[in-house]
Design a protein around this motif. Structure first.
Motif, PDB file in Angstrom:
ATOM      1  N   ASN A  43      50.962  44.797  58.255  1.00 15.42           N
ATOM      2  CA  ASN A  43      49.802  45.089  57.399  1.00 15.42           C
ATOM      3  C   ASN A  43      50.014  44.543  55.992  1.00 15.42           C
ATOM      4  O   ASN A  43      49.094  43.978  55.382  1.00 15.42           O
ATOM      5  N   ALA A  44      51.224  44.746  55.456  1.00 16.80           N
ATOM      6  CA  ALA A  44      51.505  44.274  54.101  1.00 16.80           C
ATOM      7  C   ALA A  44      51.365  42.760  54.011  1.00 16.80           C
ATOM      8  O   ALA A  44      50.832  42.225  53.028  1.00 16.80           O
ATOM      9  N   LEU A  45      51.830  42.051  55.048  1.00 17.32           N
ATOM     10  CA  LEU A  45      51.704  40.591  55.047  1.00 17.32           C
ATOM     11  C   LEU A  45      50.239  40.172  55.153  1.00 17.32           C
ATOM     12  O   LEU A  45      49.809  39.216  54.482  1.00 17.32           O
ATOM     13  N   ASP A  46      49.463  40.869  55.992  1.00 18.17           N
ATOM     14  CA  ASP A  46      48.035  40.543  56.106  1.00 18.17           C
ATOM     15  C   ASP A  46      47.315  40.795  54.780  1.00 18.17           C
ATOM     16  O   ASP A  46      46.457  40.020  54.362  1.00 18.17           O
ATOM     17  N   ILE A  47      47.663  41.893  54.117  1.00 13.88           N
ATOM     18  CA  ILE A  47      47.041  42.201  52.816  1.00 13.88           C
ATOM     19  C   ILE A  47      47.388  41.106  51.808  1.00 13.88           C
ATOM     20  O   ILE A  47      46.527  40.640  51.042  1.00 13.88           O
ATOM     21  N   ALA A  48      48.667  40.666  51.799  1.00 19.15           N
ATOM     22  CA  ALA A  48      49.081  39.618  50.872  1.00 19.15           C
ATOM     23  C   ALA A  48      48.308  38.336  51.119  1.00 19.15           C
ATOM     24  O   ALA A  48      47.886  37.648  50.174  1.00 19.15           O
ATOM     25  N   GLU A  49      48.119  37.987  52.383  1.00 13.96           N
ATOM     26  CA  GLU A  49      47.364  36.772  52.710  1.00 13.96           C
ATOM     27  C   GLU A  49      45.911  36.886  52.245  1.00 13.96           C
ATOM     28  O   GLU A  49      45.339  35.932  51.700  1.00 13.96           O
ATOM     29  N   ILE A  50      45.311  38.042  52.418  1.00 17.92           N
ATOM     30  CA  ILE A  50      43.928  38.245  51.971  1.00 17.92           C
ATOM     31  C   ILE A  50      43.836  38.137  50.453  1.00 17.92           C
ATOM     32  O   ILE A  50      42.896  37.530  49.912  1.00 17.92           O
ATOM     33  N   VAL A  51      44.803  38.699  49.747  1.00 17.18           N
ATOM     34  CA  VAL A  51      44.798  38.624  48.280  1.00 17.18           C
ATOM     35  C   VAL A  51      44.903  37.175  47.830  1.00 17.18           C
ATOM     36  O   VAL A  51      44.209  36.743  46.888  1.00 17.18           O
ATOM     37  N   ARG A  52      45.763  36.398  48.476  1.00 19.64           N
ATOM     38  CA  ARG A  52      45.881  34.985  48.113  1.00 19.64           C
ATOM     39  C   ARG A  52      44.550  34.253  48.317  1.00 19.64           C
ATOM     40  O   ARG A  52      44.140  33.419  47.499  1.00 19.64           O
ATOM     41  N   ARG A  53      43.864  34.562  49.412  1.00 25.47           N
ATOM     42  CA  ARG A  53      42.571  33.928  49.667  1.00 25.47           C
ATOM     43  C   ARG A  53      41.536  34.342  48.616  1.00 25.47           C
ATOM     44  O   ARG A  53      40.733  33.521  48.163  1.00 25.47           O
ATOM     45  N   LEU A  54      41.533  35.615  48.252  1.00 25.21           N
ATOM     46  CA  LEU A  54      40.608  36.070  47.222  1.00 25.21           C
ATOM     47  C   LEU A  54      40.859  35.333  45.909  1.00 25.21           C
ATOM     48  O   LEU A  54      39.907  34.947  45.198  1.00 25.21           O
ATOM     49  N   GLN A  55      42.134  35.133  45.595  1.00 35.66           N
ATOM     50  CA  GLN A  55      42.445  34.407  44.364  1.00 35.66           C
ATOM     51  C   GLN A  55      42.007  32.956  44.453  1.00 35.66           C
ATOM     52  O   GLN A  55      41.521  32.374  43.478  1.00 35.66           O
ATOM     53  N   GLU A  56      42.176  32.348  45.634  1.00 28.46           N
ATOM     54  CA  GLU A  56      41.728  30.960  45.817  1.00 28.46           C
ATOM     55  C   GLU A  56      40.213  30.849  45.668  1.00 28.46           C
ATOM     56  O   GLU A  56      39.694  29.812  45.227  1.00 28.46           O
ATOM     57  N   GLU A  57      39.511  31.922  46.047  1.00 28.04           N
ATOM     58  CA  GLU A  57      38.053  31.918  45.943  1.00 28.04           C
ATOM     59  C   GLU A  57      37.577  32.252  44.534  1.00 28.04           C
ATOM     60  O   GLU A  57      36.365  32.348  44.279  1.00 28.04           O
ATOM     61  N   GLY A  58      38.513  32.477  43.633  1.00 25.68           N
ATOM     62  CA  GLY A  58      38.143  32.725  42.252  1.00 25.68           C
ATOM     63  C   GLY A  58      38.070  34.184  41.855  1.00 25.68           C
ATOM     64  O   GLY A  58      37.667  34.501  40.729  1.00 25.68           O
ATOM     65  N   HIS A  59      38.446  35.079  42.749  1.00 25.04           N
ATOM     66  CA  HIS A  59      38.435  36.502  42.418  1.00 25.04           C
ATOM     67  C   HIS A  59      39.669  36.852  41.588  1.00 25.04           C
ATOM     68  O   HIS A  59      40.784  36.445  41.915  1.00 25.04           O
ATOM     69  N   ALA A  60      39.474  37.625  40.555  1.00 26.99           N
ATOM     70  CA  ALA A  60      40.595  38.134  39.755  1.00 26.99           C
ATOM     71  C   ALA A  60      41.078  39.440  40.376  1.00 26.99           C
ATOM     72  O   ALA A  60      40.304  40.382  40.541  1.00 26.99           O
ATOM     73  N   VAL A  61      42.340  39.483  40.733  1.00 25.33           N
ATOM     74  CA  VAL A  61      42.916  40.678  41.363  1.00 25.33           C
ATOM     75  C   VAL A  61      43.754  41.418  40.329  1.00 25.33           C
ATOM     76  O   VAL A  61      44.787  40.924  39.870  1.00 25.33           O
ATOM     77  N   ASP A  62      43.264  42.585  39.941  1.00 22.22           N
ATOM     78  CA  ASP A  62      43.955  43.405  38.953  1.00 22.22           C
ATOM     79  C   ASP A  62      45.158  44.082  39.630  1.00 22.22           C
ATOM     80  O   ASP A  62      45.003  44.729  40.672  1.00 22.22           O
ATOM     81  N   PRO A  63      46.364  43.948  39.047  1.00 19.94           N
ATOM     82  CA  PRO A  63      47.544  44.561  39.685  1.00 19.94           C
ATOM     83  C   PRO A  63      47.410  46.073  39.831  1.00 19.94           C
ATOM     84  O   PRO A  63      47.913  46.652  40.787  1.00 19.94           O
ATOM     85  N   GLU A  64      46.720  46.740  38.903  1.00 18.00           N
ATOM     86  CA  GLU A  64      46.558  48.192  39.012  1.00 18.00           C
ATOM     87  C   GLU A  64      45.683  48.550  40.205  1.00 18.00           C
ATOM     88  O   GLU A  64      45.913  49.550  40.886  1.00 18.00           O
ATOM     89  N   ASP A  65      44.665  47.722  40.482  1.00 15.60           N
ATOM     90  CA  ASP A  65      43.820  47.963  41.658  1.00 15.60           C
ATOM     91  C   ASP A  65      44.621  47.739  42.931  1.00 15.60           C
ATOM     92  O   ASP A  65      44.544  48.527  43.883  1.00 15.60           O
ATOM     93  N   LEU A  66      45.392  46.655  42.958  1.00 15.74           N
ATOM     94  CA  LEU A  66      46.156  46.331  44.160  1.00 15.74           C
ATOM     95  C   LEU A  66      47.237  47.378  44.418  1.00 15.74           C
ATOM     96  O   LEU A  66      47.575  47.666  45.570  1.00 15.74           O
ATOM     97  N   ALA A  67      47.761  47.969  43.341  1.00 21.34           N
ATOM     98  CA  ALA A  67      48.817  48.972  43.497  1.00 21.34           C
ATOM     99  C   ALA A  67      48.330  50.213  44.231  1.00 21.34           C
ATOM    100  O   ALA A  67      49.129  50.990  44.743  1.00 21.34           O
ATOM    101  N   HIS A  68      47.010  50.419  44.282  1.00 19.30           N
ATOM    102  CA  HIS A  68      46.469  51.580  44.975  1.00 19.30           C
ATOM    103  C   HIS A  68      46.239  51.328  46.465  1.00 19.30           C
ATOM    104  O   HIS A  68      45.862  52.242  47.190  1.00 19.30           O
ATOM    105  N   ILE A  69      46.443  50.100  46.917  1.00 19.72           N
ATOM    106  CA  ILE A  69      46.182  49.778  48.323  1.00 19.72           C
ATOM    107  C   ILE A  69      47.391  50.177  49.169  1.00 19.72           C
ATOM    108  O   ILE A  69      48.504  49.687  48.955  1.00 19.72           O
ATOM    109  N   SER A  70      47.193  51.055  50.120  1.00 21.39           N
ATOM    110  CA  SER A  70      48.270  51.501  51.007  1.00 21.39           C
ATOM    111  C   SER A  70      48.317  50.614  52.247  1.00 21.39           C
ATOM    112  O   SER A  70      47.272  50.214  52.777  1.00 21.39           O
ATOM    113  N   PRO A  71      49.518  50.298  52.736  1.00 22.76           N
ATOM    114  CA  PRO A  71      49.602  49.525  53.986  1.00 22.76           C
ATOM    115  C   PRO A  71      49.406  50.384  55.232  1.00 22.76           C
ATOM    116  O   PRO A  71      49.531  49.882  56.343  1.00 22.76           O
ATOM    117  N   TYR A  72      49.085  51.661  55.054  1.00 25.05           N
ATOM    118  CA  TYR A  72      48.836  52.526  56.208  1.00 25.05           C
ATOM    119  C   TYR A  72      47.380  52.363  56.663  1.00 25.05           C
ATOM    120  O   TYR A  72      46.604  53.321  56.659  1.00 25.05           O
TER     121      TYR A  72
END
Length: 1003
Positions: free
Chosen positions: A926-955
């Motif tokens: 799950n953590a690897l899938d989440i990381a891949e999605i975040v990379r794609r969001l960044q490639e699409e121009g989305h700004a990913v706030d580290p505080e927002d991402l820190a709340h995402i659980s891999p469960y």
């Protein structure tokens, strides 16, 4: 061949992260210049650098073709060599390069010497260690200490196999020679003779204890008798290390009878002896556990009966009053009994008138002469008087019989007495009656001994056994005239065993119940040990001697943080005391000084009652919710089989399978420093000794007790009974954890607050900080009687009280160190130790010493907890994470409705561990899938706030397919290398102490 992954032998991992590449394989400018001076082309330069960096990392020289392409490409790019440059070196060139590396690193190349050192240490250690991986690891350590280049892995593996075979053959021969011919025949017959069930008696040696019912209790006692009759294994195994016995027994246990018959005779008998030895120990453990559980069950029933009496007391009292009224009506002034008494008295007077002044000593001839012809009528009248009197007494007796008899009435009166005095003790015997003969049989079969000078309970047991055939009362003195000492019992018990109408004796049934109850408690606390047992052995005999501890102490103290390396002054009892005293004094002073600024803690100035203000969570930000929803929407559908396949390829967890003890590593990640521990209920079948009804969960089963890292994964899992004190497993999981995650801080739920647990955690270098819900009910301890505080004095209670006994701590320094080092070295299990150091074990100095150190550490931690709001939030977040893991693992373990369907404790433990492994694999994926999605969001121009991402659980579960088709084609697919890198800077969050952070560690 031993799996290299099971050893410490250096190797290249299949997948190497970018962090590892930069850390271990980036050549420095000096190294590049050094290599360039020895290379005449790009190919040789690359080969020289790869040889150097590989040797620095591994301590040996891999072949150039064995070096992963990722490493080769990284080094090539690091020195700006042309794309496509291939590392090449002919044999003579390669040897010159290796010689140059040896000179630069200062290591010697002496294969014969390295082999001699390795073989010598392997042969020494093989007497107690059986796993080739352990022998290889010890050899590696000694070769490195000698400053020598490591031999090849195949060389060490072959050497370990050779040494192990020779040493084991010698051990087996020694066991065989100590067996008599009759012993050999009796043991070999186990493999061929069958019992009534049609299976060989060999299988009986492997049987697990069943649920502690009365019939199983008796059957287990008979089983103990049977295994003991097979032979005195202690004599046959004299001088054989316990580790070897356990390994040989495990080998025999894994085989069936036909398979064992194919083993050579000498080894076959040695394996049987070891299996029998462990079976005898297990039989004692299981029978003792059954005894303790049977006593606990019957005490519970007696207390429940008391509660039932409490509810029925009015009816019971009214019944007894009615019975008493009936008896009175039979004997009052107008009753038939009184009329009969008057008639009997008149008849008796008539006889006495005839007798005259004759006294009771008159001779028969004198009486006959006086009465003459009136003798017969006088005797007739006397007989009539006696019949009338007997009839008068028969009426009330018949009334009592109608009420259930005298015994029944006495029992009901005892029940009423029990209610009025909260007196469950007098009710216990009725519940123990069925077990009485088996319990006496058990205490005769087991060799019990006191672990201290206090043998009062065993003396009382011997007294009960001597007089067990008496009916109601037994003497209160021993045969030599000494009074039986029952001061170990509570006042209620001392009252129950005495009858004021029978001075000089004990009520037998209550005396027996008292003794059996006290014995169960002393077995539980370790104040009474069982010879030949493992679980109930005298644990103090397992401690290392002070001489052994003294040689290890300096390194140990530095390792656990109690001493600093290079300190000139020796660390002794005075140092230990002063360190603890300073720790408590400073913590209390800091809490007192910080109180005016402590917005969370409020101490009422009038009542002195403290309280903590509830923390209001800010809740998840809208942007964090939006990110979470986007990630969930993009998570690719996964099957459990596919997750298993890919994670197996990436991290090769399958190579780490080992014994059920759990000593093998789980998924590796070197970044975690905190762990939280808690248990979750798992349903099981009932016919086993581990399963019991949980008070906490209200249903039968066992507890999967997990240690969850701040990287979200389980580092260690135990499967334990519901009724056990979970806190004893907090430290054991940390000690057995062999992953690269090395937590130094452990959070637990409220029950992890025991003084001995705090003390042992401190002595082993762990910072135990549980969630403290009931802190108001706990005692804070002062450094001295005269110490007072300006703001927080009310926390410590009455002035001059609750003071640490520093003299006790100082006097017990050696013993505390013996225990701690013995636990660290594996000589004794921390679980066994802490089970015996419960509040009931007040007879030994070990408990009092651990209690006193625990008082210091718990007070320090309480003061920290009350003074530090961010710390409280971290503790809450960590324990919440464990609870989330428990829920996630239960969702993963859906097979058979989540019920463990095996009654074998070993298989139950495996099920819990496999469930934790699968859960870890899903979290990692799950953590690897989440990381891949975040990379794609960044490639699409989305700004990913580290505080927002820190709340995402891999469960996460929505995208995982648990049901439906399980296609095995996924097992054959080779996945692409995973990429854990994220272009997100979490450093500011760590500095802000964001308590929910954790995604980056999971990834």
């Amino acid at each position: 061949m031993t799996s290299i992954e099971r050893t410490a032998y250096p190797r290249f991992k299949r997948l190497i992260t970018a962090h590892e590449l930069h850390l271990f394989f980036a050549p420095s400018r000096d190294e590049v210049e050094w290599a360039a001076a020895r290379a005449d082309c790009d190919e040789h330069l690359l080969a020289q650098l790869l040889t150097l960096k590989s040797y620095q990392r591994m301590g040996c020289f891999p072949k150039l073709e064995e070096i992963p392409e990722t490493v080769v490409d990284f080094v090539r790019r690091a020195v700006d060599l042309p794309e496509g440059t291939v590392a090449k070196a002919a044999n003579r060139t390669a040897e010159r390069q290796r010689t140059a590396v040896r000179r630069r690193t200062g290591l010697s190349y002496d294969k014969p010497k390295a082999r001699r050192i390795a073989e010598a240490v392997m042969r020494s250690e093989a007497a107690s260690k059986n796993r080739p991986a352990d022998l290889i690891n010890i050899a590696l350590e000694k070769v490195v200490e000698a400053g020598l280049e490591l031999p090849g892995f195949t060389t060490l593996d072959a050497l370990a196999a050779k040494v192990r075979t020779e040493v084991n053959a010698s051990i087996c021969t020694g066991v065989y020679d100590r067996l008599g011919e009759a012993d050999r025949e009796r043991l070999l017959a186990l493999l061929s003779e069958k019992d009534a069930s049609g299976t060989t008696r060999f299988n009986r040696l492997k049987q697990s204890a069943k649920a502690p019912t009365w019939s199983h209790f008796r059957a287990q006692a008979e089983h103990l008798g049977w295994v003991d009759e097979l032979g005195e294994t202690g004599v046959w195994l004299a001088g054989v290390a316990s580790g070897k016995i356990a390994d040989f027994a495990g080998e025999a246990d894994a085989a069936d009878a036909p398979g064992l018959r194919d083993v050579g005779l000498v080894k076959r008998l040695a394996l049987l002896v070891c299996l029998l030895h462990k079976a005898r120990m297990r039989a004692r453990d299981d029978l003792t556990t059954m005894f303790c559980k049977r006593i606990a069950l019957q005490v519970k029933r007696a207390k429940a009966e008391l509660e039932e009496i409490l509810g029925q007391q009015q009816a019971l009292v009214e019944s007894l009053i009615g019975n008493y009224r009936t008896v009175l009506q039979h004997i009052d002034a107008d009753s038939p009994v009184q009329a009969a008494r008057e008639k009997a008295a008149a008849l008796t007077a008539e006889v006495l008138a005839a007798v005259g002044d004759l006294d009771q000593d008159a001779a028969p001839d004198t009486v006959a002469a006086r009465l003459g012809a009136g003798l017969a009528p006088a005797l007739h009248t006397m007989a009539k008087a006696l019949r009338v009197q007997a009839g008068a007494l028969g009426a009330p007796a018949a009334a009592v019989d109608g009420f259930g008899g005298f015994e029944g009435q006495y029992e009901r009166i005892e029940k009423v007495s029990a209610h009025h005095g909260n007196f469950w003790e007098v009710l216990l015997y009725g519940h123990l009656l069925k077990d009485r003969s088996t319990m006496y049989d058990l205490t005769s079969r087991l060799q019990l001994r006191a672990t201290s000078e206090d043998s009062r309970v065993l003396d009382a047991l011997a007294h009960a056994r001597r007089h067990k055939n008496l009916r109601d009362f037994i003497p209160e003195r021993h045969e030599d005239g000494r009074p039986v000492d029952i001061s170990f019992a509570t006042l209620n018990w001392q009252k129950a065993v005495r009858d004021k109408n029978r001075p000089g004796g004990f009520v037998r049934k209550h005396f027996e119940a008292m003794v059996f109850t006290a014995l169960a408690e002393e077995l539980r606390t370790g104040d009474v040990a069982v010879a030949g047992s493992e679980e109930y052995a005298d644990w103090s005999e397992q401690l290392l001697s002070w001489e052994d501890v003294e040689g290890k102490l300096d390194d140990y103290l530095v390792e656990v943080g109690l001493a600093e390396p290079g300190e000139a002054a020796p660390y002794d009892a005075v140092s230990f005391r002063q360190q603890l005293e300073d720790k408590l004094t400073e913590a209390a002073a800091a809490a007192d000084a910080g109180y005016p600024d402590n917005e969370g803690l409020v101490i009422d100035p009038e009542t002195g009652i403290p309280s903590l203000k509830a923390h209001r969570a800010e809740g998840q930000r809208a942007s964090a919710k939006a990110l979470e929803q986007e990630i969930k929407a993009r998570m690719p559908e996964r099957s459990l089989l596919g997750i298993i396949s890919r994670t197996a390829y990436w991290v090769e967890w399958w190579r780490r399978f080992g014994p059920a003890s759990g000593n093998e590593p789980k998924l590796k990640d070197p970044d975690g420093s905190t762990v939280a521990a808690d248990g979750t209920h798992m349903d099981t079948y009932l016919n086993n000794l581990l399963s019991e009804t949980s008070v906490r969960y209200g249903k039968p089963g066992g507890i999967a007790y997990h240690h969850i890292s701040d990287t979200y994964i389980a580092l260690f899992t135990h499967f334990i009974p519901c009724g056990v004190w979970e806190a004893v497993y907090i430290i054991e999981g940390l000690l057995k954890n062999t992953s690269e995650v090395k937590p130094t801080t452990v959070h637990a739920d409220t029950q992890g607050q025991s003084f001995p647990v705090f003390a042992l955690a401190h002595l082993l270098g762990f910072d135990l900080m549980p969630r403290i819900r009931n802190w108001r009910d706990l005692t804070f301890y002062r450094p001295t009687k005269r110490t007072e505080y300006v703001h927080i004095d009310a926390l410590f209670g009455e002035s001059g009280r609750n003071v640490i006994d520093w003299g006790l701590i100082e006097s017990q320094f050696r013993h505390l160190m013996r225990v701690a080092v013995s636990v660290r070295e594996g000589a004794i299990s921390s679980t066994l130790l802490l089970r015996r150091l419960r509040s009931g074990s007040r007879k030994n100095a070990t408990y009092t010493a651990f209690r006193e150190v625990g008082r210091v550490i718990r007070t320090v931690q309480l003061l920290r907890y009350l003074s530090d709001a961010p710390l409280r939030r971290r503790v809450t977040a960590a324990t919440n994470k464990v609870e989330a893991f428990n829920g996630f693992s239960q969702w993963i373990g859906f097979g058979n409705g989540g019920v463990i369907t095996d009654n074998d404790p070993v298989e139950q433990e495996k099920t819990a561990k496999f469930n934790a492994l699968l859960t870890n694999a899903v979290i990692f994926h799950n953590a690897l899938d989440i990381a891949e999605i975040v990379r794609r969001l960044q490639e699409e121009g989305h700004a990913v706030d580290p505080e927002d991402l820190a709340h995402i659980s891999p469960y996460l579960t929505e995208h995982i397919r648990r049901f439906g088709e399980y296609s095995t084609h996924e097992l054959g697919l080779v996945p692409e290398a995973y990429d854990p890198h994220l272009d997100v800077d979490f450093a500011p969050l760590r500095q802000q102490d964001l308590t929910t952070a954790g995604f980056t560690e999971a990834a």
